[in-house]
Scaffold this active site. Sequence first.
Site, mmCIF file in Angstrom:
data_model
loop_
_atom_site.group_PDB
_atom_site.id
_atom_site.type_symbol
_atom_site.label_atom_id
_atom_site.label_comp_id
_atom_site.label_asym_id
_atom_site.label_seq_id
_atom_site.Cartn_x
_atom_site.Cartn_y
_atom_site.Cartn_z
ATOM 1 N N LYS A 203 0.858 -1.183 0.000
ATOM 2 C CA LYS A 203 0.000 0.000 0.000
ATOM 3 C C LYS A 203 0.895 1.234 0.000
ATOM 4 O O LYS A 203 1.690 1.444 0.916
ATOM 5 C CB LYS A 203 -0.916 0.013 1.214
ATOM 6 N N ARG A 213 -10.905 9.746 1.345
ATOM 7 C CA ARG A 213 -10.812 10.429 2.643
ATOM 8 C C ARG A 213 -11.989 11.376 2.830
ATOM 9 O O ARG A 213 -12.491 11.551 3.940
ATOM 10 C CB ARG A 213 -9.468 11.148 2.755
ATOM 11 N N LYS A 226 1.094 10.251 5.507
ATOM 12 C CA LYS A 226 1.234 8.873 5.973
ATOM 13 C C LYS A 226 2.505 8.208 5.447
ATOM 14 O O LYS A 226 2.596 6.991 5.398
ATOM 15 C CB LYS A 226 -0.005 8.061 5.575
ATOM 16 N N GLU A 242 7.582 -6.677 1.404
ATOM 17 C CA GLU A 242 6.350 -6.529 2.196
ATOM 18 C C GLU A 242 5.422 -7.726 1.975
ATOM 19 O O GLU A 242 4.849 -8.279 2.923
ATOM 20 C CB GLU A 242 5.629 -5.235 1.812
ATOM 21 N N LYS A 257 -2.180 -1.581 -3.731
ATOM 22 C CA LYS A 257 -3.037 -0.394 -3.698
ATOM 23 C C LYS A 257 -2.155 0.851 -3.779
ATOM 24 O O LYS A 257 -1.173 0.937 -3.039
ATOM 25 C CB LYS A 257 -3.842 -0.380 -2.389
ATOM 26 N N SER A 283 -10.250 5.374 -5.012
ATOM 27 C CA SER A 283 -11.213 6.452 -5.257
ATOM 28 C C SER A 283 -10.746 7.457 -6.299
ATOM 29 O O SER A 283 -11.524 7.927 -7.132
ATOM 30 C CB SER A 283 -11.509 7.178 -3.942
ATOM 31 N N TYR A 322 -15.128 0.555 -6.911
ATOM 32 C CA TYR A 322 -16.427 1.226 -6.793
ATOM 33 C C TYR A 322 -17.255 1.027 -8.056
ATOM 34 O O TYR A 322 -18.458 1.301 -8.063
ATOM 35 C CB TYR A 322 -16.213 2.720 -6.538
#
Length: 333
Positions: A203, A213, A226, A242, A257, A283, A322
């Site tokens: 990610k 968000r 982040k 990872e 992602k 998104s 989505y």
Amino acid sequence: MNKSPFARFPALRLRRPRQADWSRRLHAEARLSPDDFLWAIILKDGKNVREPVASMPGVHRLSPDEAVSAALEARDLGIPALALFPFTDASARTPGGEEAINPDNLMCRAARVIKAEVPEIGLMADVALDPYTDHGHDGIMRDGEILNDETVEVLVKQSVVQAQAGFDIIAPSDMMDGRVGAIRAGLDEAGFGHVMIMAYAAKYASAFYGPYRDAIGSSGVLKGDKRTYQMDPANSDEALREVALDLAEGADSVMVKPGLPYLDIVRRVKDEFGAPTFVFQVSGEYAQIKAAAANGWIDGERAMMESLLAFKRAGADGIITYFAAEAARKLLK
């Protein structure tokens, strides 16, 4: 000397298989099906709520009863599972994100009512603290630092609470080190050995999360960024490390992602590990296609299907998107 196993032009004409629809379908190397989709759903407290998300045309925040309607639609379209995410009002957020471990929180209530009405639909739970913290980060923060091990302890409790509510897949999206192994142990100890873990293994700290968000109420509360725990977009080899760690700790599947900007990562992960590999069309990717289509700059439906097909071509086994219901309707025509 030509050592290619193929003939050369004009004996070889690659346009031949493309000249008719039946032939293009016959020669297609990647295929899409509603079976490939997990439908990303944003939840909101209330009843009969279908609140539009301004930055994501066509996406609504749904109350649990409306989420049941979405689950019924997913079942009828052949979509196997929903991925649920909660909108949390700023007034309900706290420094420690305690609402995440409330067994009667919005996610848990929605899961119970969906499973009661549509038991055959799969449910994936996002596991992270950012929908619940007043600083918008995915972990417990002290003096501006996100605390890894203390956060993992809370994530384990959150995962167990979600499993108790009926979620089938626990999907930790926080990117804390060691959380997959801790969650696996916590689920097993609580009697949920059958519940799967889909790790957000690669990610990235991406600019493509903005509309999400907004959708969950984090955009106005996030302090800083982040980048101390999500991956650097410059790195590819690190993604393999990872993924390897998460698989070693007990992940049943892994996720990359965002999606389209990271197709190379999807391909590398699938080739390297051969594990079930998912991708999240986030998104910002969704909003870009919708916005360009609304302005008449692209054919929105074709762009939607082309983007989804790209994930399959890159090696993804499934796609969180989505677009799931819209794309499934198109595929079933």
